[in-house]
Design an enzyme around this catalytic site. Sequence first.
Site, mmCIF file in Angstrom:
data_model
loop_
_atom_site.group_PDB
_atom_site.id
_atom_site.type_symbol
_atom_site.label_atom_id
_atom_site.label_comp_id
_atom_site.label_asym_id
_atom_site.label_seq_id
_atom_site.Cartn_x
_atom_site.Cartn_y
_atom_site.Cartn_z
ATOM 1 N N LYS A 202 0.816 -1.205 0.000
ATOM 2 C CA LYS A 202 0.000 0.000 0.000
ATOM 3 C C LYS A 202 0.859 1.268 0.000
ATOM 4 O O LYS A 202 0.715 2.123 -0.887
ATOM 5 C CB LYS A 202 -0.837 -0.045 1.288
ATOM 6 C CG LYS A 202 -1.996 0.831 1.354
ATOM 7 C CD LYS A 202 -2.987 0.283 2.391
ATOM 8 C CE LYS A 202 -2.371 -0.181 3.701
ATOM 9 N NZ LYS A 202 -2.063 0.937 4.609
ATOM 10 N N THR A 203 1.724 1.359 0.990
ATOM 11 C CA THR A 203 2.557 2.557 1.101
ATOM 12 C C THR A 203 3.512 2.645 -0.077
ATOM 13 O O THR A 203 3.811 3.726 -0.575
ATOM 14 C CB THR A 203 3.342 2.536 2.422
ATOM 15 O OG1 THR A 203 2.442 2.203 3.465
ATOM 16 C CG2 THR A 203 3.944 3.883 2.714
ATOM 17 N N ASP B 98 -3.571 8.129 2.951
ATOM 18 C CA ASP B 98 -3.269 6.770 3.374
ATOM 19 C C ASP B 98 -4.314 6.358 4.412
ATOM 20 O O ASP B 98 -4.891 7.212 5.083
ATOM 21 C CB ASP B 98 -1.860 6.755 3.998
ATOM 22 C CG ASP B 98 -1.293 5.357 4.062
ATOM 23 O OD1 ASP B 98 -1.928 4.423 3.525
ATOM 24 O OD2 ASP B 98 -0.199 5.183 4.636
ATOM 25 N N GLU B 99 -4.569 5.061 4.550
ATOM 26 C CA GLU B 99 -5.509 4.548 5.569
ATOM 27 C C GLU B 99 -6.857 5.268 5.490
ATOM 28 O O GLU B 99 -7.357 5.775 6.488
ATOM 29 C CB GLU B 99 -4.917 4.718 6.980
ATOM 30 C CG GLU B 99 -3.484 4.263 7.143
ATOM 31 C CD GLU B 99 -3.337 2.754 7.344
ATOM 32 O OE1 GLU B 99 -4.335 2.023 7.124
ATOM 33 O OE2 GLU B 99 -2.230 2.322 7.684
ATOM 34 N N GLN C 279 -8.847 -3.204 8.018
ATOM 35 C CA GLN C 279 -7.936 -2.604 8.985
ATOM 36 C C GLN C 279 -8.517 -1.346 9.624
ATOM 37 O O GLN C 279 -7.786 -0.507 10.138
ATOM 38 C CB GLN C 279 -6.595 -2.288 8.320
ATOM 39 C CG GLN C 279 -5.840 -3.531 7.911
ATOM 40 C CD GLN C 279 -4.444 -3.211 7.420
ATOM 41 O OE1 GLN C 279 -3.581 -2.798 8.161
ATOM 42 N NE2 GLN C 279 -4.243 -3.386 6.123
ATOM 43 N N ARG D 157 1.243 -7.832 10.834
ATOM 44 C CA ARG D 157 2.495 -7.079 10.944
ATOM 45 C C ARG D 157 3.691 -7.997 10.766
ATOM 46 O O ARG D 157 4.796 -7.551 10.473
ATOM 47 C CB ARG D 157 2.645 -6.391 12.318
ATOM 48 C CG ARG D 157 1.646 -5.300 12.681
ATOM 49 C CD ARG D 157 1.446 -4.303 11.618
ATOM 50 N NE ARG D 157 0.282 -4.681 10.811
ATOM 51 C CZ ARG D 157 0.020 -4.177 9.627
ATOM 52 N NH1 ARG D 157 0.825 -3.284 9.100
ATOM 53 N NH2 ARG D 157 -1.043 -4.562 8.934
#
Length: 718
Positions: free
Chosen positions: A35-36, A217-218, A248, A603
């Site tokens: 994603k990032t 983001d997010e 998430q 994670r």
Amino acid sequence: MSQLDFENSLNDQQLIAVNCNEGNKLVLAGAGSGKTRVLTYRIAKLIQDFNVRPSDVLALTFTNKASREMKDRIESILKISSQGLWFGTFHGICRRILKIHWREAELSERFTILDSQDQLRLIKRILKGNNYDEKLYDPKSIQSFINRKKDNGHRSDNISDKDDEVYVAIFKEYENILKQTMSVDFADLILKTYELFLSHNQILNYYIKRFKHIMVDEFQDTNLLQFKLLKLLNNDTGSLYAVGDDDQSIYGWRGALSKNIRSFTDQFTDVEIFKLEQNYRSTNKILKVANSLISHNKNRLGKELWTASERGETVKIFEAYNNDEESSFIVDKIKMLERDGYKKSEIAILYRNNFLSRRLEEELNGRGIPYIIYGGFRFFERSEIKDMIAYLRVIVNPDDDSAFERTINNPPRGIGQKTIDIIRKFAKADNRSLWKTIKSFQNQNNDEISSRVKTSLTNYISLIEIISNEINDLSLDEILVKIYKESKLKSYYSEQKGEEAISKQENIEELFITAENFIKNNYDSENIIDDFLDNAALEAGDYQSKLDNDPVQLMTIHSAKGLEFPVVFLTGLEEGIFPNENRKSGEDFLEEERRLCYVAITRAMKSLYITFANARYLHGSYNYLMPSRFISEIPDELLESVKSDNYQHVKSKNVIPMRKKDDHKHGFKIGQRVKHQKFGSGVVLSYEGEDDNLKLYINFEDYGSKWLVLTYAHLEFL
DNA sequence: TTGTAGCCTTTTTTT
DNA sequence: AAGGCTACAA
């Protein structure tokens, strides 16, 4: 300019999402799907191939850590400077905008940001001032009432008639005081910016033109107001590039609406959607655990992550007798992992709430392993640091009542509760700040204030004024040193004995160093003091036990979001702790806890250890706890149960064995079904105390969880 | 009236 | 374990 190799850095799905034309885009990206990476390469693409200037781009995140992370990544892949590109949290960016347009936003140039502690204190003060019973009107629920209203764009004059009158009245007074004291709270940063844009078209237009490209983001963490703000700035002409994952979404309690992801396509024009479902982060076995857990949630957009990576090690589960055994197991393992060649900084220990870190810290400290804690016992939230900061705040803005109250009698200088009540009474009557009120005492006689107290007040005033006058000649750290000495905090602490006083002094010395570093890192700041203060409110400051360049990483799951670690220890998997049962346990709430657990699991890159303890010290007493339901939601064959004896790995079908010590002399077990005359049937979750004081924590089907004293409860054991 | 010692309660997560 | 509150000494 060196050419970036997009093709070799990204997979096909990612490449499509990075190479698309301008316009509104939504990237639905699973955990660990890059994603990032996509977001940063997209920014690079815009600048390199679409001739977008860095200053046309605004990159928004939710935590400071995520923001720094993104900035670092951009700067490392972009060989050119990202100067002019605005990175930040929603709050940080809005603060920046309000600092520029303070006049139009009807703020003072040097407004103060109240953190949640200050906010809560203020609410308590209002309750007290109006003689409301704190038992009837819980300050915390008023706090969340106010925040929820503001997060939805409502002020106290714009409220539905269904709301409790007292709540609304307190909200009104609260807003009034913020105005009087030139302060804003966190929600205000967003709301004031939104209102500024609505009322000043030319300002809005400036930012619409400037931020042609907004990256978020997010996205699942945006609340209603942030969504509206984005919509204003987008204005049907800009391009909004949003990245998110409904699985998430873990900030529902803060007003985040994961349905904003779903609204995106309706509310913005010509939205193109991309999906990233290939996970690059975790091994197959870790991913299977994550997928099996999250599949228990009903409310999902639906997507299944897959990976081409190796199967990897089986996820380990460790059942500890209590939290001592849990932490010593973890430290044993860390030592072992170190011998296997892992760096300590590749290892993370995650937990549901901050206080769970304490025992882990002790163990790490005791066995000489360096660690860093992100968030948690925040540096800027330590009371002695807040005291120092409060002085600085009063000097910058004497009308800042919260800071005034914190400093007026700290260290004690003979101005007690009674006097403060009197000052408050006058301040309220005259509609002015506490500072202005005591200033007015100087030149008029007041029989409610004794001459002794009056002298103390005058001394306080001159203390503040003397330092204020020197503010231009001294640097930030020199001002702090001066405050420390002149306020007598220094002599106050050094006269006290005991470890606490010493550690407070050390922390304050640390603050001086923090200030020096802040000056170095912000040499271009126009007003270093204001920036330092806002930074203290908006950014917690991370706490490191001792300086070390390779520390084990400790943090809550919330602050771990967006990060990845080769080895993850997920601790405290017990009912009541995780899922946490402090709030009412609706189905939505449980699903959010499950998503949180999903975030924690995903994670981990290579190995994951899940630990739970049968008993734990909580709020000072020893409590027996049930293993988390999340453990039983993961199929047994995906977990390998390990013993604390390092060499004995036993594969067990029954991951949660019935424990012997659950058999209690009173003839019940944890997990036992019971029946109560009034509350009906339920299950024993834990117990506390002995004999006549023995209390059972029972989860009743119809009445929720309750503590009952066994002797009085007349329970029927089924 | 102020200062303080000791009792009582109370803990999610972030900006 | 820490902060808030109460009771009491100075």
